[in-house]
Scaffold this active site. Structure first.
Site, PDB file in Angstrom:
ATOM      1  CB  CYS A  18      10.525  65.174  50.406  1.00  0.00           C
ATOM      2  SG  CYS A  18      11.060  66.449  49.265  1.00  0.00           S
ATOM      3  CB  CYS A  21      12.025  70.131  50.856  1.00  0.00           C
ATOM      4  SG  CYS A  21      10.771  69.318  49.888  1.00  0.00           S
ATOM      5  CG  ASP A 447       0.378  51.136  56.048  1.00  0.00           C
ATOM      6  OD1 ASP A 447       0.478  50.548  54.964  1.00  0.00           O
ATOM      7  OD2 ASP A 447       1.293  51.202  56.887  1.00  0.00           O
ATOM      8  CG  ASP A 648       4.300  54.563  59.860  1.00  0.00           C
ATOM      9  OD1 ASP A 648       4.277  55.502  59.039  1.00  0.00           O
ATOM     10  OD2 ASP A 648       5.058  53.591  59.739  1.00  0.00           O
ATOM     11  CG  ASP A 652       2.110  55.028  55.907  1.00  0.00           C
ATOM     12  OD1 ASP A 652       2.715  54.388  55.034  1.00  0.00           O
ATOM     13  OD2 ASP A 652       1.590  54.525  56.912  1.00  0.00           O
TER      14      ASP A 652
END
Lengths: 761, 128
Positions: A18, A21, A447, A648, A652
């Site tokens: 993320c 991080c 999705d 995508d 996601d």
């Protein structure tokens, strides 16, 4: 800062999931003494650090990153993916040529030896001098073949032996070596054999023919293995060598490596596009099938992305170079494919365990074969010498027929062919493990936005409220003025719609977005509000006049949006994100494959249901916030489902990572989606079905290969040992055993190659 | 069954026992383990010859520090064309008759295996 002499290094960092991080690694690096500048790229999984070599060294930087809890390795000076592929191809081509040459030479020598051996066999008691001369001649010929064609078997077996290891080479070396030594004794000291009542027969021709057969098998295997990477080779060859760029107002041809970012590249009709970039002038349609599997040419106009390696159609255009070298789409695909082709599938673990003990076990069986034959023949009244000869031939046959190679090849060759096949279809599967898990999927979660639908919402309806006080054009301008400040995808659709209808957005005095409900603000002194029924209810706006209309629109898979100005209901806007043309057929295909299809969406239930009905999904989960996607996938996994998430790849990421298989749906350019196990080059769902079908077929191939490799050895070794002799009098000669062995590994590779021809539409 | 038979049986058993002892039980050269030398830049470095096997096949290294393994592949047999470090997710192509460098960092003390692409050749890093 610039005064310090600094060096730059790119360190691969793993484990970052993320932005937090990324920030942590970057902060830690920046604070390290000696670091001039550090930037960490989450998507690429690396850190680019400029540092003062006098104050800090690369190993310290790696340590620093590791101390923050992420993985880091010192970069290895690497060749480009294309160079490495070329080196590899040259090596395999050379290996094939070498093996073929040796196989032919030893084959001819084998024929000669066989012809020469005839008189030795027929006339056992012929003239001693002639007999001896032929024997010595064969001895020299065999020695020559062993030294020239078979040399690598012996040197490698010896090298392995010194490390207490045994391989395929060990079996060949011991088998042929034993036969050779036996024959040499028969030639040099025939009296020793005669004293024990055995004819001094020689096996020279067997030694040569075994070597010839095994080399032939190896050569076929090398050629077949080369074909397993044919798809990758084809990809690497898409890269053009030169580009035509505009420098000082003239067009010049330069090497692709010399193209710089922002260079303007000229492409003429029918040419291959040299690098990635954004089209600036001109227009054309481009054949992208080699990268995306999309069979129809793709129209390109100003602002569109073009990909290096694809082929221009009939138009001509200029484009600005963007990603180059190792960052280019093609280079990334090649690198990804290479990594995938080299990866292991968990199913291989069984084969690995068996091959680790295989050779010593076969040697033990070979010894047991000798002992049992000896006892059987001897106890049956045979002479000790004759008993030893029979036992010896069977023991050698056991060594020669055993084939650990087929087991070693069973899984990796299938992985290589399957990932290559995937690349041809525009489906990039990132390794053997992903292939194996994708073959076991039971549920596919889609999705909605950008996956089932095109992800480009547009305003479809504008319904004024009965007795509306504001003209539609003015109303649009007011709504656009507040929506302009919103980041919601629907807001963008409204602003665009207003612009298209000549209602320019104005500055708003205030703006507030209400999560899950809508947005409001003040424009020119008027309080404007746009959102769902809940938002209207919060501010006591009566929506009954338009309620029936809203329900009708939701039933048509559109998202209705009430607009109120100064507390009075003025209109109803409907925004729809059209379903991709291919979605319905692709979802039907997933059903046909026995998969359960779930759609996740942030839409209200009614709209979601309508979309689900049109798309044909089994179940729809409406009102899902981004964080809810992970929870929904966990819930399905808790039910024992093996779940694929299709999204995508940007929004996601966490859901893709949570799923057993994360499938990133393509925009055609971002290949390196970290969280995804499968990246689709095309933006439609057909690739999902293709990926799963390919995985299932690959699993089937791997199982067939492993089954064949095991069964071959389990049946072949006892037959070679003479298990059928008591019942049928059948015993394999070592020569037949060597032919069976060569055939065994070739058949495994050939079976994997069948995947190349698999019809996966 | 006479003396010759018993002799053959005894010989067979001895040979089988030796094969299994040599390949499975005998210490696989830990005593001859190479110790990685401290290289420049704070790394440990070791040179490994690839020819039918890895020589040295066992390498003692310090854990938590990057290890630079220089593979010198002196053959073109396809079996050894790749080296795999399953524990590190590393798979590397080794061009024939060239040296190729692999850098890994053992995170904790322990034994880390490396093999050829088909799992036939074995080597290990013993991190301390």
């Amino acid at each position: 800062m610039s005064a310090t002499s600094s060096e730059k290094i790119v360190i691969p960092v793993s484990g970052m999931t993320c932005a937090a991080c990324q920030g942590r690694v970057q902060r830690t690096l920046s604070k390290t003494p000696g670091v001039v500048d550090a930037s960490v790229n989450l998507m690429m999984g690396n850190a680019t650090v400029a540092y003062d070599p006098g104050a800090v060294n690369p190993a310290d930087l790696v340590e620093t990153i590791r101390a923050t809890g992420y993985g880091a390795e010192l970069p290895v000076p690497d060749r480009s993916a294309f160079e490495e592929q070329a080196a590899r191809d040259a090596a395999t081509a050379e290996e094939f040529a070498d093996l073929r040459r040796k196989a032919i030479v030893s084959g001819i020598a084998g024929a000669v030896a066989m012809a020469a051996s005839m008189p030795l066999m027929r006339g056992g008691g012929m003239g001693g001098a002639a007999h001896s001369a032929i024997g010595w001649g064969l001895l020299l010929l065999t020695l020559g073949v062993m030294a020239f064609a078979g040399r690598h078997f012996y040197t490698r077996a010896w090298a392995a032996f010194r490390h207490h290891a045994a391989s395929m080479d060990t079996l060949v070396a011991v088998g042929t070596g034993a036969a050779f030594v036996y024959s040499v004794i028969a030639t040099v000291a025939p009296g020793f054999f005669l004293r024990h009542g055995v004819m001094p027969d020689v096996y020279y021709e067997a030694v040569i023919i075994i070597i010839a057969f095994i080399l032939t098998g190896n050569a076929f295997e090398a050629r077949a293995k080369r074909q397993t990477s044919a798809a990758l080779r084809a990809l690497a060859q898409l890269q053009p060598k030169t580009a035509r760029v505009v420098r000082n107002d003239t067009e010049v041809d330069i090497a692709v490596a010399e193209v710089r970012g922002a260079d303007v590249v000229v492409v003429r009709p029918g040419e291959r596009i040299p690098v990635d970039g954004d089209l600036v002038s001109g227009s054309s349609s481009v054949d992208e099938s080699m990268l995306t599997g999309e069979s129809l040419p793709v129209k390109k106009g100003a602002g569109d992305r073009v990909i290096g390696g694809t082929i221009n159609g009939t138009g001509a255009f200029h484009f600005k170079a963007t990603t180059l070298g190792a960052d280019s789409v093609l280079a990334q695909i090649v690198k990804l494919m290479r990594d995938a082709q080299g990866s292991r599938a968990p199913i291989q673990a069984l084969a690995d365990r068996v091959s680790a003990v295989f050779v010593p076990v076969v040697m033990t069986l070979s010894i047991a074969t000798f002992v049992i034959w000896f006892i059987a023949v001897h106890a049956g009244g045979g002479l000790a010498g004759a008993a030893a000869v029979r036992g010896f031939a069977a023991a050698v046959a056991v060594l020669i027929i055993a084939c650990p190679c087929a087991m070693g090849l069973a899984v990796p060759t299938a992985v290589m062919v399957a990932t290559g096949k995937g690349a041809e279809l525009g489906v990039l599967i990132k390794g053997g493990e992903a292939l194996q898990r994708a073959g076991d999927l039971t549920t596919v979660v889609l999705d909605k936005t950008g996956t089932v639908t095109e992800g480009k919402p547009t305003v479809t309806d504008l319904v004024p409220a009965p007795g509306a006080a504001i003209a539609p054009a003015e109303l649009l301008a007011l709504v656009a003025s507040i929506e302009r400040s919103s980041e919601h995808p629907l807001a963008g659709a409204i602003v665009r719609y207003a612009e298209e209808h000549g209602s320019a957005a104005r500055a708003s005095e205030s703006f507030q977005s209400v999560t899950g409900r809508g947005a409001m603000g003040v424009v020119g002194g008027r309080a404007v509000m746009a959102g769902n029924a809940a938002l209207m209810a919060d501010y006591a706006v009566d929506t009954t006049p338009l309620q029936a209309e809203a329900e009708r629109l939701a039933g048509e898979a559109k998202s209705p949006l009430y607009v109120a100005v100064d507390g009075r209901l003025e209109a109803l806007l409907a925004v729809a994100d059209p379903i991709r043309a291919s979605s319905r057929a692709a979802i039907a295909r997933l059903h046909a494959m026995g998969l359960h299809v779930v759609m996740l969406t942030g839409d209200a239930q009614r709209t979601a249901d309508a979309i689900a009905r049109v798309a044909g999904v089994d179940r729809v989960v409406a009102g899902v916030l981004p964080a809810g996607k992970v929870a929904e996938i966990k819930r399905l996994q808790g039910e024992g489902q093996v779940v694929a998430m299709v999204g995508d790849g940007i929004n996601d990421g966490p859901a893709l990572a949570q799923a057993d298989i994360g499938i990133a749906i393509g925009t055609g350019t971002d290949v390196a989606v970290e969280a995804a196990d499968v990246a689709l080059m095309r933006g439609d769902l057909t690739g999902v079905a293709q990926a799963i079908e390919l995985s299932r077929r690959t699993m089937r191939t791997m199982k067939q290969n492993l089954f064949w490799a095991f069964v071959y050895n389990v049946i072949g070794i006892p037959i070679a040992a003479g298990a059928l002799y008591p019942a049928f009098g059948l015993q394999l000669s070592p020569i037949i055993a060597s032919a069976a062995m060569a055939f065994s590994s070739v058949s495994v590779v050939s079976n994997s190659l069948r995947l190349r021809r698999a019809r996966i539409a | 069954m006479n003396a010759t038979d018993w002799l053959v049986i005894a010989g067979g058993l001895a040979a089988a026992a030796w094969v299994n002892w040599y390949f499975f039980l005998a210490e696989r050269g830990t005593s001859r383990a190479a110790v990685a030398a401290a290289g420049s830049g704070g790394e440990q470095e070791v040179r490994i010859t690839v020819h039918g096997s890895y020589d040295p096949a066992t390498i003692r290294v310090a854990s938590g520090k990057p290890v630079r393994l220089v593979f010198d592949r002196q053959e073109n047999a396809s079996c050894s064309e790749e080296v795999v470090f399953p524990g590190f997710g590393v798979r590397k192509f080794l061009p024939a008759f060239e040296t190729t460098t692999v850098v890994v960092t053992p995170p904790a003390p322990g034994t880390y295996e490396f093999t050829c692409g088909m799992g036939m050749l074995h080597g290990r890093l013993v991190a301390e």
